[in-house]
Design an enzyme around this catalytic site. Structure first.
Site, PDB file in Angstrom:
ATOM      1  N   GLU A  32      29.713  41.881  48.183  1.00  0.00           N
ATOM      2  CA  GLU A  32      30.769  42.424  49.055  1.00  0.00           C
ATOM      3  C   GLU A  32      31.823  43.199  48.256  1.00  0.00           C
ATOM      4  O   GLU A  32      32.523  44.040  48.819  1.00  0.00           O
ATOM      5  CB  GLU A  32      31.462  41.284  49.827  1.00  0.00           C
ATOM      6  CG  GLU A  32      30.585  40.620  50.896  1.00  0.00           C
ATOM      7  CD  GLU A  32      29.525  39.680  50.319  1.00  0.00           C
ATOM      8  OE1 GLU A  32      29.692  39.186  49.175  1.00  0.00           O
ATOM      9  OE2 GLU A  32      28.503  39.451  51.014  1.00  0.00           O
ATOM     10  N   ASP A  52      39.136  33.452  41.593  1.00  0.00           N
ATOM     11  CA  ASP A  52      39.852  34.197  42.623  1.00  0.00           C
ATOM     12  C   ASP A  52      41.337  34.296  42.282  1.00  0.00           C
ATOM     13  O   ASP A  52      41.891  33.397  41.650  1.00  0.00           O
ATOM     14  CB  ASP A  52      39.665  33.474  43.979  1.00  0.00           C
ATOM     15  CG  ASP A  52      40.041  34.359  45.149  1.00  0.00           C
ATOM     16  OD1 ASP A  52      40.224  35.576  44.960  1.00  0.00           O
ATOM     17  OD2 ASP A  52      40.163  33.820  46.271  1.00  0.00           O
ATOM     18  N   LEU A 101      25.899  26.088  25.226  1.00  0.00           N
ATOM     19  CA  LEU A 101      26.246  26.431  26.603  1.00  0.00           C
ATOM     20  C   LEU A 101      25.448  27.654  27.092  1.00  0.00           C
ATOM     21  O   LEU A 101      25.349  28.648  26.385  1.00  0.00           O
ATOM     22  CB  LEU A 101      27.742  26.778  26.670  1.00  0.00           C
ATOM     23  CG  LEU A 101      28.239  27.336  28.007  1.00  0.00           C
ATOM     24  CD1 LEU A 101      28.337  26.224  29.052  1.00  0.00           C
ATOM     25  CD2 LEU A 101      29.598  28.023  27.853  1.00  0.00           C
ATOM     26  N   ARG A 130      46.438  45.986  40.168  1.00  0.00           N
ATOM     27  CA  ARG A 130      45.387  44.953  40.306  1.00  0.00           C
ATOM     28  C   ARG A 130      44.504  44.888  39.059  1.00  0.00           C
ATOM     29  O   ARG A 130      44.050  43.816  38.668  1.00  0.00           O
ATOM     30  CB  ARG A 130      44.512  45.261  41.529  1.00  0.00           C
ATOM     31  CG  ARG A 130      45.219  45.093  42.864  1.00  0.00           C
ATOM     32  CD  ARG A 130      44.269  45.479  44.016  1.00  0.00           C
ATOM     33  NE  ARG A 130      43.065  44.662  44.023  1.00  0.00           N
ATOM     34  CZ  ARG A 130      42.985  43.433  44.533  1.00  0.00           C
ATOM     35  NH1 ARG A 130      44.044  42.886  45.102  1.00  0.00           N
ATOM     36  NH2 ARG A 130      41.856  42.762  44.503  1.00  0.00           N
ATOM     37  N   SER A 180      30.800  40.205  43.498  1.00  0.00           N
ATOM     38  CA  SER A 180      29.933  39.847  44.630  1.00  0.00           C
ATOM     39  C   SER A 180      29.330  41.094  45.267  1.00  0.00           C
ATOM     40  O   SER A 180      29.821  42.215  45.058  1.00  0.00           O
ATOM     41  CB  SER A 180      30.746  39.084  45.680  1.00  0.00           C
ATOM     42  OG  SER A 180      31.607  39.964  46.362  1.00  0.00           O
ATOM     43  N   HIS A 204      42.808  41.820  36.695  1.00  0.00           N
ATOM     44  CA  HIS A 204      41.408  41.643  36.274  1.00  0.00           C
ATOM     45  C   HIS A 204      41.311  41.534  34.744  1.00  0.00           C
ATOM     46  O   HIS A 204      40.517  40.760  34.219  1.00  0.00           O
ATOM     47  CB  HIS A 204      40.553  42.814  36.771  1.00  0.00           C
ATOM     48  CG  HIS A 204      40.424  42.859  38.268  1.00  0.00           C
ATOM     49  ND1 HIS A 204      40.176  41.742  39.029  1.00  0.00           N
ATOM     50  CD2 HIS A 204      40.521  43.891  39.155  1.00  0.00           C
ATOM     51  CE1 HIS A 204      40.118  42.084  40.306  1.00  0.00           C
ATOM     52  NE2 HIS A 204      40.331  43.378  40.416  1.00  0.00           N
TER      53      HIS A 204
HETATM   54  C1  FPP Z   1      38.875  37.840  42.317  1.00  0.00           C
HETATM   55  O1  FPP Z   1      40.174  38.331  42.304  1.00  0.00           O
HETATM   56  C2  FPP Z   1      38.092  38.231  41.167  1.00  0.00           C
HETATM   57  C3  FPP Z   1      37.115  39.183  41.162  1.00  0.00           C
HETATM   58  C4  FPP Z   1      36.770  40.033  42.300  1.00  0.00           C
HETATM   59  C5  FPP Z   1      36.265  39.451  40.009  1.00  0.00           C
HETATM   60  C6  FPP Z   1      36.377  38.525  38.851  1.00  0.00           C
HETATM   61  C7  FPP Z   1      36.584  39.341  37.663  1.00  0.00           C
HETATM   62  C8  FPP Z   1      37.160  38.934  36.530  1.00  0.00           C
HETATM   63  C9  FPP Z   1      37.557  37.554  36.304  1.00  0.00           C
HETATM   64  C10 FPP Z   1      37.448  39.877  35.418  1.00  0.00           C
HETATM   65  C11 FPP Z   1      36.282  40.481  34.732  1.00  0.00           C
HETATM   66  C12 FPP Z   1      35.162  39.543  34.469  1.00  0.00           C
HETATM   67  C13 FPP Z   1      34.449  39.498  33.332  1.00  0.00           C
HETATM   68  C14 FPP Z   1      33.290  38.604  33.229  1.00  0.00           C
HETATM   69  C15 FPP Z   1      34.769  40.301  32.169  1.00  0.00           C
HETATM   70  P1  FPP Z   1      40.633  39.215  43.516  1.00  0.00           P
HETATM   71  O2  FPP Z   1      40.696  40.615  43.059  1.00  0.00           O
HETATM   72  O3  FPP Z   1      39.769  38.997  44.709  1.00  0.00           O
HETATM   73  O4  FPP Z   1      42.074  38.613  43.750  1.00  0.00           O
HETATM   74  P2  FPP Z   1      42.894  38.556  45.095  1.00  0.00           P
HETATM   75  O5  FPP Z   1      42.098  37.723  46.081  1.00  0.00           O
HETATM   76  O6  FPP Z   1      44.173  37.899  44.698  1.00  0.00           O
HETATM   77  O7  FPP Z   1      43.068  39.970  45.548  1.00  0.00           O
END
Ligand code: FPP
Length: 244
Positions: A71, A24, A135, A37, A69, A41
């Site tokens: 959501e 997160d 792993l 944003r 997710s 990512h």
């Molecule tokens: C939360 O940050 C993260 C996600 C919704 C997705 C996780 C994705 C990655 C780590 C990148 C791509 C993954 C792979 C496997 C290549 P958020 O956007 O909810 O952050 P915030 O709460 O600060 O807005």
């Protein structure tokens, strides 16, 4: 189909066998820097790579990452598209590394919701790494814990209707064989970044006895030292599983 074959990793006792992570804070990481944003990512995907390498080095057997997710489909189309493109690129560019590191790749969730190109990359990575014995990296994609439980109930009902299962024989162990995670042990440790204290519909059944470790660090800043800190905290916990 993955088998339950024993892993060949040499895991010291203080290292959790199965680590689950709620990644997160990508958005906040970007906002703090005045960046889009999607840049958060992109840096988050680099943190994924670092964590996989660290888990290989430290001897973790299973790493489950909450990457998208159920959501998350509510996010703007452009952000969803950027995440899917990142996922696709990650799977295509990191496959050689996974093969070199003896990583077995797996995915859970309603994978047929994903764009066709991502499904193809996922299946290729799963197939190509199927015989690896190090792993096991499991990405949760279009994943929701409640949805998984509903899918598990439907699977149980099918078995009952077809006459393969007597309802009187249903136990937690039997039910867990109908979940997406049926091949693997439950997580020992749940890590969440960015300081939130929520499960966010992640592995609701499987985290029943997991130890929680939360850090204020945002996911793009997460690395091996943070994992080691989490493992040190885990090693100090006394796990009684409801006993005394
Ligand atoms: C939360 O940050 C993260 C996600 C919704 C997705 C996780 C994705 C990655 C780590 C990148 C791509 C993954 C792979 C496997 C290549 P958020 O956007 O909810 O952050 P915030 O709460 O600060 O807005």
């Amino acid at each position: 189909m993955p088998t339950r074959a024993a892993s060949t990793t040499n895991r010291p006792p203080a290292i959790p066998r199965h680590v689950a992570v709620i990644m997160d804070g990508n958005g906040r990481w970007a906002r703090e820097r005045g960046l889009p944003r999607t840049e958060g990512h992109r840096r988050g995907a680099e943190a994924v790579q670092r964590s996989v390498e660290a888990c290989v080095e430290l001897g973790v057997e299973f790493l489950t990452l909450y990457a998208f997710s159920s959501e998350n489909w509510k996010r703007p189309k452009s952000e969803i598209q950027a995440l899917m493109t990142l996922l696709d690129r990650f799977l295509r560019t990191k496959l050689d590394d996974m093969l070199k590191q003896n990583v077995r790749f797996q995915a859970i969730g309603r994978l047929t919701d994903l764009p066709g190109s991502c499904q193809e990359s996922l299946h290729r990575a799963i197939e190509r790494t199927a015989t690896n014995t190090g792993l096991t990296l499991i990405l949760a994609l279009s994943y929701g814990g409640r949805e998984e439980i509903v899918d598990g109930v439907k699977s149980l009902l099918r078995h009952v209707q077809e006459g393969h299962l007597d309802p009187a024989m249903i136990t937690p162990e039997v039910f867990s064989k109908h979940l997406y995670t049926r091949y693997w042990p439950d997580p020992d440790l749940l890590i969440r970044t960015s300081g939130e204290l929520r499960l966010s519909n992640f592995l609701l059944w499987q985290l029943s006895y997991a130890e929680f470790w939360v850090t204020a660090k945002l996911w793009p800043d997460f690395g091996k030292a943070d994992l080691e800190e989490a493992f040190a905290a885990f090693a100090r916990r006394e796990r009684r599983f409801g006993g005394i």
